[in-house]
Structures are given as structure tokens and as C-alpha cells.
Scaffold this motif. Structure first.
Motif, short mmCIF file in Angstrom:
data_model
loop_
_atom_site.label_atom_id
_atom_site.label_comp_id
_atom_site.label_asym_id
_atom_site.label_seq_id
_atom_site.Cartn_x
_atom_site.Cartn_y
_atom_site.Cartn_z
N MET A 1 1.06 -1.15 -0.14
CA MET A 1 0.11 0.05 -0.15
C MET A 1 0.93 1.27 -0.10
O MET A 1 1.90 1.21 0.57
N THR A 2 0.39 2.26 -0.83
CA THR A 2 1.20 3.48 -0.97
C THR A 2 1.30 4.43 0.54
O THR A 2 0.14 4.19 0.94
N ALA A 3 2.17 5.16 0.45
CA ALA A 3 2.38 6.01 1.52
C ALA A 3 1.09 7.13 1.68
O ALA A 3 0.30 7.19 2.85
N TRP A 4 0.68 7.45 0.49
CA TRP A 4 -0.46 8.50 0.54
C TRP A 4 -1.85 7.77 0.93
O TRP A 4 -2.64 8.24 1.79
N ALA A 5 -2.03 6.52 0.40
CA ALA A 5 -3.09 5.86 0.90
C ALA A 5 -3.12 5.45 2.23
O ALA A 5 -4.43 5.55 2.82
N GLN A 6 -2.09 4.97 2.68
CA GLN A 6 -2.20 4.80 4.35
C GLN A 6 -2.49 6.10 5.29
O GLN A 6 -3.25 6.06 5.91
N SER A 7 -1.89 7.05 4.60
CA SER A 7 -2.10 8.44 5.38
C SER A 7 -3.56 8.91 5.31
O SER A 7 -4.26 9.13 6.32
N LEU A 8 -4.27 8.68 4.13
CA LEU A 8 -5.66 8.86 4.10
C LEU A 8 -6.44 7.80 4.84
O LEU A 8 -7.46 8.26 5.55
N ILE A 9 -5.90 6.73 4.97
CA ILE A 9 -6.89 5.65 5.73
C ILE A 9 -6.65 6.04 7.25
O ILE A 9 -7.64 6.10 7.84
N ARG A 10 -5.42 6.51 7.46
CA ARG A 10 -5.32 6.90 8.91
C ARG A 10 -6.03 8.04 9.52
O ARG A 10 -6.58 8.06 10.57
N ILE A 11 -5.97 9.08 8.46
CA ILE A 11 -6.85 10.08 8.84
C ILE A 11 -8.22 9.99 8.89
O ILE A 11 -9.17 10.27 9.84
N SER A 12 -8.75 9.03 8.03
CA SER A 12 -10.24 8.67 8.00
C SER A 12 -10.57 7.76 9.22
O SER A 12 -11.59 8.08 9.96
N ASN A 13 -9.58 6.97 9.79
CA ASN A 13 -9.85 6.34 11.03
C ASN A 13 -10.01 7.21 12.26
O ASN A 13 -10.77 7.10 12.83
N TYR A 14 -9.16 8.32 12.06
CA TYR A 14 -9.26 9.27 13.23
C TYR A 14 -10.54 10.10 13.17
O TYR A 14 -11.06 10.24 14.31
N GLU A 15 -10.88 10.28 11.95
CA GLU A 15 -12.21 11.13 12.13
C GLU A 15 -13.49 10.19 12.35
O GLU A 15 -14.16 10.55 13.16
N VAL A 16 -13.32 8.81 12.07
CA VAL A 16 -14.39 7.80 12.38
C VAL A 16 -14.39 7.70 14.18
O VAL A 16 -15.40 7.98 14.74
N GLU A 17 -13.23 7.91 14.73
CA GLU A 17 -12.85 7.55 16.09
C GLU A 17 -13.42 8.72 16.80
O GLU A 17 -14.35 8.68 17.92
N THR A 18 -13.03 9.96 16.20
CA THR A 18 -13.55 11.29 16.83
C THR A 18 -14.79 11.48 16.82
O THR A 18 -15.49 11.70 17.91
N LEU A 19 -15.52 10.93 15.62
CA LEU A 19 -16.98 11.09 15.64
C LEU A 19 -17.78 10.15 16.42
O LEU A 19 -18.91 10.09 17.23
N GLN A 20 -17.10 8.88 16.45
CA GLN A 20 -17.73 8.08 17.46
C GLN A 20 -17.83 8.44 18.90
O GLN A 20 -18.58 8.04 19.87
N LYS A 21 -16.70 9.08 19.46
CA LYS A 21 -16.47 9.56 20.65
C LYS A 21 -17.80 10.50 20.94
O LYS A 21 -18.32 10.95 22.22
N ARG A 22 -17.86 11.53 20.27
CA ARG A 22 -18.63 12.62 19.85
C ARG A 22 -20.32 12.05 20.15
O ARG A 22 -21.32 12.50 21.17
#
Length: 136
Positions: A1-22
Motif C-alpha cells: 500500500m502506498t504512503a498516501w493511501a496509508q495516510s488517507l486511511i489513517r486520517i479517516s480512521n481518526y475522524e471516525v473515532e472522533t465522531l464515535q466519541k462525540r
């Protein structure tokens, strides 16, 4: 997996976790507001019962009930606002999950395309090698 894809997935996971906490925080506040309404109703019933047995309390009951209605109205308004906030948070979480899945799909497609391209290059190299041997 490319670095840009990993970064996008990591950012998206963070957003999902933040919204779950909210959403969890909103749900907790909603439960608290529902409890406050239940307590208000129970207090009013206690005051009504007291007014049935005590004439002085009976005289004060109307004033109490006016205040009770105002507090209950405020609590119901808070609960309605929390319902709307919860709906918005659920919609945002759904959108974040969809974005995460899109990024994961793109990353997987990119990975598979790279594997296919490598296979085509290898096949082309073997074909070229076979043509050279045949030409000799």
C-alpha cells in the motif's frame, strides 16, 4: 500500500473515532436529560400526593406546578436539541465511514493494479526472452 493511501486511511480512521466519541458523549448527555425529565415527573407526583393530604401544600401546589412546567419545558427543549445533535452526529459518522471505505477500496485497487502490472511486465520479459532464444 502506498504512503498516501496509508495516510488517507489513517486520517479517516481518526475522524471516525472522533465522531464515535462525540456520538457517545451526546448519548450520555441524552440519557442524563431523560433522567432529569423522569425526576421532574416523580417530584411533581410527590407534590400532588402531598397536596392531597396537606391543605397548606394544596394551596402552594399551583405555584409549584407553574415552576415545574417551566423546568419540564426547558428539559424537553434540551432533549429535542440533543435528538437533533445526535441525528447530525450519526449522519456525520455514516459519511466518515463511507469515506473510509472509499479510501480503503482505492488503496486495495491500487495494490491489485500494481500486482497486475508487475505480472504483465514479468510476462513481457519472459516473452522477450523466448523470442530472443528462438531468434538465435
Amino acid at each position: 500500500m502506498t504512503a498516501w493511501a496509508q495516510s488517507l486511511i489513517r486520517i479517516s480512521n481518526y475522524e471516525v473515532e472522533t465522531l464515535q466519541k462525540r456520538l457517545a458523549e451526546i448519548t450520555a448527555r441524552r440519557a442524563s436529560a431523560e433522567m432529569r425529565l423522569a425526576v421532574l415527573d416523580a417530584e411533581a407526583e410527590v407534590e400532588r400526593e402531598r397536596a392531597r393530604h396537606d391543605t397548606e401544600s394544596g394551596l402552594l401546589l399551583q405555584a409549584y406546578l407553574m415552576g415545574w412546567k417551566a423546568r419540564k419545558g426547558a428539559a424537553e427543549t434540551d432533549l429535542h436539541d440533543l435528538d437533533l445533535e445526535e441525528e447530525g452526529a450519526r449522519d456525520a459518522l455514516t459519511g466518515a465511514f463511507e469515506e473510509l471505505k472509499k479510501f480503503e477500496h482505492v488503496a486495495e485497487t491500487t495494490r491489485l493494479n500494481a500486482i497486475l502490472a508487475a505480472g504483465r511486465r514479468e510476462t513481457a520479459a519472459f516473452d522477450e526472452l523466448g523470442l530472443r532464444r528462438r531468434a538465435v
